[in-house]
Design a protein around this motif. Structure first.
Motif, PDB file in Angstrom:
ATOM      1  N   VAL A 122     -25.265  33.445  56.466  1.00  0.00           N
ATOM      2  CA  VAL A 122     -24.732  32.377  55.568  1.00  0.00           C
ATOM      3  C   VAL A 122     -24.502  31.663  57.147  1.00  0.00           C
ATOM      4  CG1 VAL A 122     -22.232  32.643  56.519  1.00  0.00           C
ATOM      5  CG2 VAL A 122     -22.578  31.872  54.401  1.00  0.00           C
ATOM      6  N   MET A 123     -24.745  31.221  57.624  1.00  0.00           N
ATOM      7  CA  MET A 123     -24.682  29.931  58.327  1.00  0.00           C
ATOM      8  C   MET A 123     -26.500  29.162  58.460  1.00  0.00           C
ATOM      9  SD  MET A 123     -26.931  31.792  62.276  1.00  0.00           S
ATOM     10  CE  MET A 123     -27.206  30.274  62.755  1.00  0.00           C
ATOM     11  N   PHE A 124     -26.933  30.227  57.444  1.00  0.00           N
ATOM     12  CA  PHE A 124     -28.422  29.285  56.865  1.00  0.00           C
ATOM     13  C   PHE A 124     -27.744  28.541  55.379  1.00  0.00           C
ATOM     14  CE2 PHE A 124     -29.791  31.737  60.059  1.00  0.00           C
ATOM     15  CZ  PHE A 124     -31.388  30.506  61.201  1.00  0.00           C
ATOM     16  N   ALA A 125     -26.762  28.994  54.715  1.00  0.00           N
ATOM     17  CA  ALA A 125     -26.400  27.895  53.719  1.00  0.00           C
ATOM     18  C   ALA A 125     -26.098  26.374  54.056  1.00  0.00           C
ATOM     19  CB  ALA A 125     -24.754  28.193  52.951  1.00  0.00           C
ATOM     20  N   PRO A 126     -27.171  25.814  53.466  1.00  0.00           N
ATOM     21  CA  PRO A 126     -26.975  23.754  53.856  1.00  0.00           C
ATOM     22  C   PRO A 126     -25.411  23.767  53.528  1.00  0.00           C
ATOM     23  CG  PRO A 126     -27.666  23.928  51.736  1.00  0.00           C
ATOM     24  CD  PRO A 126     -27.539  25.462  52.434  1.00  0.00           C
ATOM     25  N   THR A 151     -26.029  30.703  68.438  1.00  0.00           N
ATOM     26  CA  THR A 151     -25.897  29.552  68.886  1.00  0.00           C
ATOM     27  C   THR A 151     -26.039  27.992  69.208  1.00  0.00           C
ATOM     28  OG1 THR A 151     -25.709  29.521  71.396  1.00  0.00           O
ATOM     29  CG2 THR A 151     -23.645  31.039  70.507  1.00  0.00           C
ATOM     30  N   PRO A 152     -25.598  26.893  69.140  1.00  0.00           N
ATOM     31  CA  PRO A 152     -26.605  25.835  69.493  1.00  0.00           C
ATOM     32  C   PRO A 152     -27.078  26.087  70.999  1.00  0.00           C
ATOM     33  CG  PRO A 152     -24.794  25.546  68.541  1.00  0.00           C
ATOM     34  CD  PRO A 152     -24.412  26.902  68.670  1.00  0.00           C
ATOM     35  N   GLU A 153     -26.484  26.313  71.672  1.00  0.00           N
ATOM     36  CA  GLU A 153     -26.894  26.921  73.399  1.00  0.00           C
ATOM     37  C   GLU A 153     -27.977  27.536  73.823  1.00  0.00           C
ATOM     38  OE1 GLU A 153     -22.687  24.661  72.947  1.00  0.00           O
ATOM     39  OE2 GLU A 153     -23.550  27.068  72.236  1.00  0.00           O
ATOM     40  N   GLY A 154     -27.600  28.424  72.075  1.00  0.00           N
ATOM     41  CA  GLY A 154     -28.700  29.916  73.043  1.00  0.00           C
ATOM     42  C   GLY A 154     -29.933  29.584  72.614  1.00  0.00           C
ATOM     43  N   PHE A 155     -31.156  30.594  72.740  1.00  0.00           N
ATOM     44  CA  PHE A 155     -32.878  30.532  72.395  1.00  0.00           C
ATOM     45  C   PHE A 155     -32.869  29.923  71.373  1.00  0.00           C
ATOM     46  CE2 PHE A 155     -36.498  32.060  70.851  1.00  0.00           C
ATOM     47  CZ  PHE A 155     -37.489  32.154  72.217  1.00  0.00           C
ATOM     48  N   ILE A 156     -31.965  30.507  70.199  1.00  0.00           N
ATOM     49  CA  ILE A 156     -32.568  30.505  68.950  1.00  0.00           C
ATOM     50  C   ILE A 156     -31.442  29.153  68.292  1.00  0.00           C
ATOM     51  CG2 ILE A 156     -32.123  31.331  66.342  1.00  0.00           C
ATOM     52  CD1 ILE A 156     -33.995  32.493  67.519  1.00  0.00           C
ATOM     53  N   GLN A 158     -31.662  26.601  70.452  1.00  0.00           N
ATOM     54  CA  GLN A 158     -32.778  25.651  70.986  1.00  0.00           C
ATOM     55  C   GLN A 158     -34.006  25.852  70.271  1.00  0.00           C
ATOM     56  OE1 GLN A 158     -32.949  26.541  75.235  1.00  0.00           O
ATOM     57  NE2 GLN A 158     -30.870  26.657  75.666  1.00  0.00           N
ATOM     58  N   MET A 159     -34.729  26.495  69.971  1.00  0.00           N
ATOM     59  CA  MET A 159     -35.571  27.145  69.013  1.00  0.00           C
ATOM     60  C   MET A 159     -35.647  25.686  68.286  1.00  0.00           C
ATOM     61  SD  MET A 159     -37.752  29.101  66.966  1.00  0.00           S
ATOM     62  CE  MET A 159     -36.968  29.629  65.610  1.00  0.00           C
ATOM     63  N   PHE A 160     -33.960  25.742  67.191  1.00  0.00           N
ATOM     64  CA  PHE A 160     -34.146  24.857  66.275  1.00  0.00           C
ATOM     65  C   PHE A 160     -34.604  23.138  66.359  1.00  0.00           C
ATOM     66  CE2 PHE A 160     -32.785  28.769  63.794  1.00  0.00           C
ATOM     67  CZ  PHE A 160     -33.611  27.560  62.199  1.00  0.00           C
ATOM     68  N   ALA A 161     -34.001  23.051  67.770  1.00  0.00           N
ATOM     69  CA  ALA A 161     -34.300  22.146  68.075  1.00  0.00           C
ATOM     70  C   ALA A 161     -35.234  21.684  68.673  1.00  0.00           C
ATOM     71  CB  ALA A 161     -33.219  21.695  69.189  1.00  0.00           C
ATOM     72  N   ALA A 162     -36.724  22.580  69.072  1.00  0.00           N
ATOM     73  CA  ALA A 162     -37.822  22.029  69.462  1.00  0.00           C
ATOM     74  C   ALA A 162     -38.663  22.227  68.698  1.00  0.00           C
ATOM     75  CB  ALA A 162     -38.261  23.676  70.247  1.00  0.00           C
ATOM     76  N   MET A 163     -37.930  22.386  67.209  1.00  0.00           N
ATOM     77  CA  MET A 163     -38.847  22.537  66.144  1.00  0.00           C
ATOM     78  C   MET A 163     -38.614  21.355  65.433  1.00  0.00           C
ATOM     79  SD  MET A 163     -39.418  26.340  64.746  1.00  0.00           S
ATOM     80  CE  MET A 163     -37.969  26.325  63.876  1.00  0.00           C
ATOM     81  N   PRO A 178     -27.290  26.534  63.607  1.00  0.00           N
ATOM     82  CA  PRO A 178     -26.264  27.082  64.841  1.00  0.00           C
ATOM     83  C   PRO A 178     -24.998  26.091  65.088  1.00  0.00           C
ATOM     84  CG  PRO A 178     -29.397  25.594  65.068  1.00  0.00           C
ATOM     85  CD  PRO A 178     -28.376  25.759  64.402  1.00  0.00           C
ATOM     86  N   LEU A 179     -24.040  25.470  64.086  1.00  0.00           N
ATOM     87  CA  LEU A 179     -22.849  24.859  64.216  1.00  0.00           C
ATOM     88  C   LEU A 179     -22.811  26.155  64.062  1.00  0.00           C
ATOM     89  CD1 LEU A 179     -23.058  21.370  62.461  1.00  0.00           C
ATOM     90  CD2 LEU A 179     -22.454  21.702  64.563  1.00  0.00           C
ATOM     91  N   TRP A 180     -22.588  26.943  63.319  1.00  0.00           N
ATOM     92  CA  TRP A 180     -21.750  28.126  62.909  1.00  0.00           C
ATOM     93  C   TRP A 180     -21.713  28.870  64.171  1.00  0.00           C
ATOM     94  CZ3 TRP A 180     -19.243  29.894  58.343  1.00  0.00           C
ATOM     95  CH2 TRP A 180     -19.460  29.368  57.371  1.00  0.00           C
ATOM     96  N   GLY A 181     -22.499  28.724  65.375  1.00  0.00           N
ATOM     97  CA  GLY A 181     -21.929  29.442  66.614  1.00  0.00           C
ATOM     98  C   GLY A 181     -21.128  28.669  67.454  1.00  0.00           C
ATOM     99  N   ASP A 182     -20.923  27.957  66.757  1.00  0.00           N
ATOM    100  CA  ASP A 182     -19.583  26.348  67.821  1.00  0.00           C
ATOM    101  C   ASP A 182     -18.165  27.563  67.088  1.00  0.00           C
ATOM    102  OD1 ASP A 182     -17.944  25.236  68.541  1.00  0.00           O
ATOM    103  OD2 ASP A 182     -19.372  23.318  68.852  1.00  0.00           O
ATOM    104  N   PRO A 183     -17.114  28.059  67.885  1.00  0.00           N
ATOM    105  CA  PRO A 183     -16.599  28.373  67.575  1.00  0.00           C
ATOM    106  C   PRO A 183     -15.664  27.181  66.873  1.00  0.00           C
ATOM    107  CG  PRO A 183     -17.004  28.684  70.338  1.00  0.00           C
ATOM    108  CD  PRO A 183     -17.857  28.339  69.681  1.00  0.00           C
ATOM    109  N   GLY A 184     -15.650  26.062  67.726  1.00  0.00           N
ATOM    110  CA  GLY A 184     -14.475  25.452  67.147  1.00  0.00           C
ATOM    111  C   GLY A 184     -14.999  24.674  65.171  1.00  0.00           C
ATOM    112  N   HIS A 185     -16.368  25.056  65.459  1.00  0.00           N
ATOM    113  CA  HIS A 185     -17.255  24.836  64.018  1.00  0.00           C
ATOM    114  C   HIS A 185     -15.730  25.423  63.127  1.00  0.00           C
ATOM    115  CE1 HIS A 185     -19.445  22.531  61.105  1.00  0.00           C
ATOM    116  NE2 HIS A 185     -19.748  24.011  61.242  1.00  0.00           N
TER     117      HIS A 185
END
Length: 274
Positions: A122-126, A151-156, A158-163, A178-185
């Motif tokens: 579900v994290m990929f739903a826009p 998470t935004p800070e984790g490998f994937i 960071q991969m999205f940030a690189a791409m 990756p915002l879904w990997g932020d607990p506050g979000h």
């Protein structure tokens, strides 16, 4: 059909095509097979429960939930992935229902499920707020909502940030997965409609790749978002080489030795308020 509806239809069509490209089922089965069972266990799935897996892909969480004895519906926007999951489930002796569905407009009634879960799906739903609203809506009062997200800070993340510099620009209103990997979000998305919300950062060990180039080539051939980024380059060899190097560098920085990596994710469980 209004302009907004037409735009949304086009956007969802692109998402379907992205996830149908390559071979995401191989990513789920060969790289991250452990994540589905982790989520099923965290949600306490048991026999007799009615369970919905949202953005289920090929059933990484749905099949383990069915094998635990639950009455499971696996829903996803991409029917090609559901077909792969259906065949895998049959081979493993799991019985469940497979439904093509948009995570932002689920075709299920209110309070229809005891457990609603999603494993890096579900994290990929826009539109995050709409998707979160649907997760809560179809869960019964007192039922469990469970999520695994990169998470935004984790490998994937960071991969999205690189791409990002090489990928097509996101459509208006779409939020980064990756915002879904932020607990506050996530807490903000679910709001006071849930209680007992727990968010724990964990890692999954990845030892599928012996060297950075193996990771890059695997994702380049099989992972929809990576395939889309390369296609967006229009055959430009210099930009393709730059993206190759960005992905190789990411894998090198996370290499624990022998190609092993730890990828961080956020495990969220919550109870819908009664």
């Amino acid at each position: 059909m209004g302009e907004q509806d037409r735009d949304d239809t086009v956007l969802k069509g692109r998402h379907r095509a992205m996830w149908a490209s390559g071979d995401y089922a191989a990513v789920a089965a060969e790289v991250i097979p452990a994540l589905g069972p982790v989520l099923v266990e965290a949600c306490g799935v048991r026999a007799g429960q009615r369970v919905l897996d949202v953005a289920a892909g090929s059933g990484n969480a749905a099949i383990p939930a069915a094998l635990a004895g639950a009455d499971v519906v696996a829903s996803d926007l991409t029917p090609e992935l559901l077909e792969i999951g259906r065949a895998d489930a049959a081979a493993r002796g799991a019985e469940l229902e497979w439904r093509t569905a948009d995570a932002e407009a689920l075709p299920f009634g209110d309070a229809a499920f005891d457990v609603v879960l999603s494993c890096v799906g579900v994290m990929f739903a826009p539109h995050h707020r709409e998707a979160a609203g649907e997760l809560v809506r179809v869960c019964r009062p007192g039922g469990t909502i469970g999520l695994v997200s990169w998470t935004p800070e984790g490998f994937i993340g960071q991969m999205f940030a690189a791409m990002k510099p090489y990928a097509p620009p996101p459509p208006p209103g779409a939020q980064p997965p990756p915002l879904w990997g932020d607990p506050g979000h996530v807490a903000g998305l679910l709001g006071d409609r849930v209680e007992e919300l727990a968010a724990v950062r964990r890692t999954v060990r990845i030892d599928r790749f012996g060297k950075p180039a193996e990771f890059r080539d695997f994702f380049k051939e099989r992972y929809g978002p990576t395939i889309t980024a390369y296609r967006n380059l229009g055959g430009d060899p210099e930009r393709a080489a730059a993206l190759d190097e960005a992905l190789d560098d990411l894998a090198r920085r996370h290499d624990l030795g022998g190609g092993a990596m730890e990828w961080e994710y956020l495990l969220v469980t919550a109870r819908k308020r009664g």
